[in-house]
Design an enzyme around this catalytic site. Structure first.
Site, PDB file in Angstrom:
ATOM      1  N   GLY A  69       0.803  -1.222   0.000  1.00 44.26           N
ATOM      2  CA  GLY A  69       0.000   0.000   0.000  1.00 44.26           C
ATOM      3  C   GLY A  69       0.828   1.260   0.000  1.00 44.26           C
ATOM      4  O   GLY A  69       1.953   1.284  -0.493  1.00 44.26           O
ATOM      5  N   GLY A  70       0.248   2.324   0.559  1.00 47.95           N
ATOM      6  CA  GLY A  70       0.892   3.633   0.570  1.00 47.95           C
ATOM      7  C   GLY A  70       0.387   4.553  -0.524  1.00 47.95           C
ATOM      8  O   GLY A  70       0.787   5.714  -0.580  1.00 47.95           O
ATOM      9  N   GLU A  71      -0.516   4.069  -1.387  1.00 46.24           N
ATOM     10  CA  GLU A  71      -0.958   4.895  -2.524  1.00 46.24           C
ATOM     11  C   GLU A  71      -1.806   6.092  -2.093  1.00 46.24           C
ATOM     12  O   GLU A  71      -2.056   6.977  -2.888  1.00 46.24           O
ATOM     13  CB  GLU A  71      -1.741   4.059  -3.545  1.00 46.24           C
ATOM     14  CG  GLU A  71      -0.872   3.124  -4.367  1.00 46.24           C
ATOM     15  CD  GLU A  71      -0.920   1.689  -3.876  1.00 46.24           C
ATOM     16  OE1 GLU A  71      -1.093   1.479  -2.654  1.00 46.24           O
ATOM     17  OE2 GLU A  71      -0.786   0.790  -4.724  1.00 46.24           O
ATOM     18  N   TYR A 131       7.947  -2.209  -7.491  1.00 47.92           N
ATOM     19  CA  TYR A 131       7.364  -1.988  -8.824  1.00 47.92           C
ATOM     20  C   TYR A 131       8.396  -1.484  -9.841  1.00 47.92           C
ATOM     21  O   TYR A 131       8.228  -1.656 -11.027  1.00 47.92           O
ATOM     22  CB  TYR A 131       6.252  -0.934  -8.729  1.00 47.92           C
ATOM     23  CG  TYR A 131       4.874  -1.436  -8.359  1.00 47.92           C
ATOM     24  CD1 TYR A 131       4.673  -2.675  -7.769  1.00 47.92           C
ATOM     25  CD2 TYR A 131       3.753  -0.642  -8.606  1.00 47.92           C
ATOM     26  CE1 TYR A 131       3.398  -3.100  -7.416  1.00 47.92           C
ATOM     27  CE2 TYR A 131       2.480  -1.070  -8.262  1.00 47.92           C
ATOM     28  CZ  TYR A 131       2.301  -2.285  -7.667  1.00 47.92           C
ATOM     29  OH  TYR A 131       1.044  -2.696  -7.329  1.00 47.92           O
ATOM     30  N   ARG A 164       0.998   2.844 -12.353  1.00 52.20           N
ATOM     31  CA  ARG A 164       1.954   2.982 -11.248  1.00 52.20           C
ATOM     32  C   ARG A 164       3.319   2.388 -11.584  1.00 52.20           C
ATOM     33  O   ARG A 164       4.215   2.360 -10.747  1.00 52.20           O
ATOM     34  CB  ARG A 164       1.399   2.297  -9.994  1.00 52.20           C
ATOM     35  CG  ARG A 164       0.171   2.963  -9.428  1.00 52.20           C
ATOM     36  CD  ARG A 164      -0.556   2.047  -8.460  1.00 52.20           C
ATOM     37  NE  ARG A 164      -1.110   0.890  -9.154  1.00 52.20           N
ATOM     38  CZ  ARG A 164      -1.738  -0.132  -8.550  1.00 52.20           C
ATOM     39  NH1 ARG A 164      -1.849  -0.138  -7.226  1.00 52.20           N
ATOM     40  NH2 ARG A 164      -2.236  -1.123  -9.247  1.00 52.20           N
ATOM     41  N   HIS A 196       4.042  -7.690 -11.796  1.00 55.31           N
ATOM     42  CA  HIS A 196       2.715  -7.187 -11.417  1.00 55.31           C
ATOM     43  C   HIS A 196       2.064  -6.659 -12.688  1.00 55.31           C
ATOM     44  O   HIS A 196       2.637  -5.823 -13.380  1.00 55.31           O
ATOM     45  CB  HIS A 196       2.869  -6.065 -10.380  1.00 55.31           C
ATOM     46  CG  HIS A 196       1.715  -5.122 -10.323  1.00 55.31           C
ATOM     47  ND1 HIS A 196       0.793  -5.145  -9.303  1.00 55.31           N
ATOM     48  CD2 HIS A 196       1.331  -4.116 -11.169  1.00 55.31           C
ATOM     49  CE1 HIS A 196      -0.111  -4.190  -9.516  1.00 55.31           C
ATOM     50  NE2 HIS A 196       0.192  -3.557 -10.633  1.00 55.31           N
ATOM     51  N   ARG A 228      -7.313  -9.872 -13.104  1.00 50.88           N
ATOM     52  CA  ARG A 228      -7.880  -8.591 -12.672  1.00 50.88           C
ATOM     53  C   ARG A 228      -8.883  -8.042 -13.673  1.00 50.88           C
ATOM     54  O   ARG A 228      -9.680  -7.190 -13.335  1.00 50.88           O
ATOM     55  CB  ARG A 228      -6.790  -7.581 -12.361  1.00 50.88           C
ATOM     56  CG  ARG A 228      -6.074  -7.004 -13.552  1.00 50.88           C
ATOM     57  CD  ARG A 228      -4.966  -6.046 -13.133  1.00 50.88           C
ATOM     58  NE  ARG A 228      -5.453  -5.091 -12.180  1.00 50.88           N
ATOM     59  CZ  ARG A 228      -4.728  -4.601 -11.161  1.00 50.88           C
ATOM     60  NH1 ARG A 228      -3.487  -4.995 -10.986  1.00 50.88           N
ATOM     61  NH2 ARG A 228      -5.232  -3.725 -10.345  1.00 50.88           N
ATOM     62  N   ASP A 286      -1.793 -12.177  -2.382  1.00 51.94           N
ATOM     63  CA  ASP A 286      -1.496 -10.738  -2.407  1.00 51.94           C
ATOM     64  C   ASP A 286      -1.753 -10.143  -1.017  1.00 51.94           C
ATOM     65  O   ASP A 286      -2.017  -8.954  -0.867  1.00 51.94           O
ATOM     66  CB  ASP A 286      -2.340 -10.030  -3.475  1.00 51.94           C
ATOM     67  CG  ASP A 286      -1.776  -8.666  -3.866  1.00 51.94           C
ATOM     68  OD1 ASP A 286      -0.613  -8.371  -3.519  1.00 51.94           O
ATOM     69  OD2 ASP A 286      -2.507  -7.901  -4.504  1.00 51.94           O
ATOM     70  N   SER A 290      -2.739  -3.301   0.042  1.00 54.46           N
ATOM     71  CA  SER A 290      -3.904  -2.508   0.445  1.00 54.46           C
ATOM     72  C   SER A 290      -5.004  -2.628  -0.602  1.00 54.46           C
ATOM     73  O   SER A 290      -4.745  -2.814  -1.783  1.00 54.46           O
ATOM     74  CB  SER A 290      -3.511  -1.043   0.607  1.00 54.46           C
ATOM     75  OG  SER A 290      -3.149  -0.517  -0.650  1.00 54.46           O
TER      76      SER A 290
END
Ligand code: ZN
Length: 391
Positions: A69-71, A131, A164, A196, A228, A286, A290
């Site tokens: 997370g952290g986005e 990433y 991202r 990813h 996805r 996963d 987040s």
């Protein structure tokens, strides 16, 4: 202490019927017909497995053990995983990775967290990097990390086809795949480049190009989150049918799936229908990434953390829906990642293998978990304890 597991029905992953197991020194010493083990002269804990099925412990090949997370800024950095969450989910081996945030999360801390979980009872490996390309490493290069650091088995999760991502060029990706290949050879590792995948229209273009334009074998690279959306899944199933390997993300409930979020159940069923060998499919949780919740105007209104127990839910659901037989499920959740990632001693129940076992009752409720020969859950009671957990 040695453990004598009596009378369970074994999926090793092959369906072997009722067997007795002897566990000692963290390994499986013997797999025999029921009643054939007569230990004597040393203390043995007897575990009655009558009416239970015995499988290799689950392997989760993509977990944000440090928290992802952290986005949405610093307050949205997800928390670290706890060993209790892992054991409760039937997982005995996991591969840790970083995600979007390679600035405030570091490969060295990932490695330390993996070592901590190891001490607390489960088995761990890591992907180096996040990433971004160039990849942030511990020793200066992916190649030397693979050669010098035991737990490093590849690089990832490297983002492609995502807003991202660092928008890497194909040449950068090809060079990185080569780093993984040569580092893997020198370090006697799988040396996997783990991608990813985002929702971008380029989908698996780079993986197809690696297959067609380079000498890198298809086993060197694996994309995740390929379920996805439906179009990406179709591309991934074609890629797997052509010799590639793919990883599905477990979170989506089949009752709520859409073309923008396909369940593992649907993805596996379609894969088998399209003739993809089950050995080329993996599933990961996963977990501790987040899951941001946005309102209609696109504002961040909430945030949850991806759960660790989704492999367990998918295991039950795939069997209950008749999509997989138990031996195929044991392949999907244990044997396949062990073989693909070259995790020695993992993913099978056989003499000499690590004693990583999960025992289920007839309704497929998890009863007992043994990892590296230690009983971490017995008859539904969790025994695993993290260093900072209440006694
Ligand atoms: Zn990801």
């Amino acid at each position: 202490m040695a453990i004598h597991i009596r009378g369970g029905t074994l999926f090793a992953p092959e369906a072997l019927g009722p067997k007795d197991l002897l566990v000692a020194g963290g390994r499986i010493e013997a797999v025999t017909e029921p009643g054939a083990i007569q230990p004597g002269g040393f203390p043995v804990e007897v575990l009655d497995a009558q009416g239970l099925t015995v499988l290799p412990g689950f392997i989760d090949p993509h977990v944000h053990i440090l928290g992802g997370g952290g986005e949405g800024g610093p307050a949205t950095r997800a928390p670290e995983i706890r060993v209790e969450d892992i054991v409760r989910s039937g997982v005995t081996t996991l591969i840790g990775c970083l995600g979007t945030d390679g600035v405030t999360r570091h490969p060295a801390s990932l490695l330390a967290k993996a070592r901590a979980l190891d001490i607390e009872g489960v088995s761990t490996y890591v992907f180096v990097g996040s990433y971004e390309v160039p990849v942030r490493t511990v020793t200066g290069s992916v190649r030397s990390d693979l050669v010098l650091i035991d737990k490093v088995i590849g690089a990832g999760e490297i983002a492609i086809s995502d807003h991202r991502s660092s928008q890497p060029s194909f040449e950068e990706i090809a060079r990185l795949a080569a780093e993984c290949r040569v580092g893997g050879l020198l370090g006697k590792k799988a040396g996997v480049l783990h991608f990813h995948l985002g929702d971008g229209a380029r989908r698996l273009d780079y993986l197809w190009r690696l297959l067609r334009e380079t000498e890198i074998p298809p086993s060197q690279v694996i994309p995740t989150h390929v379920n996805r959306n439906r179009a990406l899944l179709e591309d991934a199933l074609a890629y797997a049918a052509a010799g590639g390997f793919i990883d599905l993300t477990a979170g989506v409930d089949p009752e709520n799936e859409t073309d923008d979020d396909v369940s593992v159940e649907t993805a596996v069923r379609l894969g088998l229908e399209r003739g993809v060998p089950i050995e080329r499919i993996m599933v990961s949780s996963d977990s501790h990434g987040s899951l941001p919740v946005f309102d209609k105007a696109g504002r961040l209104v909430g945030l949850t953390v991806a759960a660790q127990d989704t492999l367990l839910l998918k295991f039950r659901s795939l069997i209950r829906r008749g999509i997989l037989a138990p031996d195929q499920a044991a392949r999907l959740f244990a044997a396949n990642p062990a073989v693909y990632y070259k995790l020695e001693g993992k993913g099978r129940v056989a003499p000499g293998a690590d004693a990583d076992l999960v025992l289920f009752d007839e309704t497929r409720v998890l009863r007992t978990v043994i990892a590296k020969g230690r009983v971490l859950m017995r008859d539904g009671k969790l025994l695993a304890r993290g260093t900072f957990s209440a006694p």
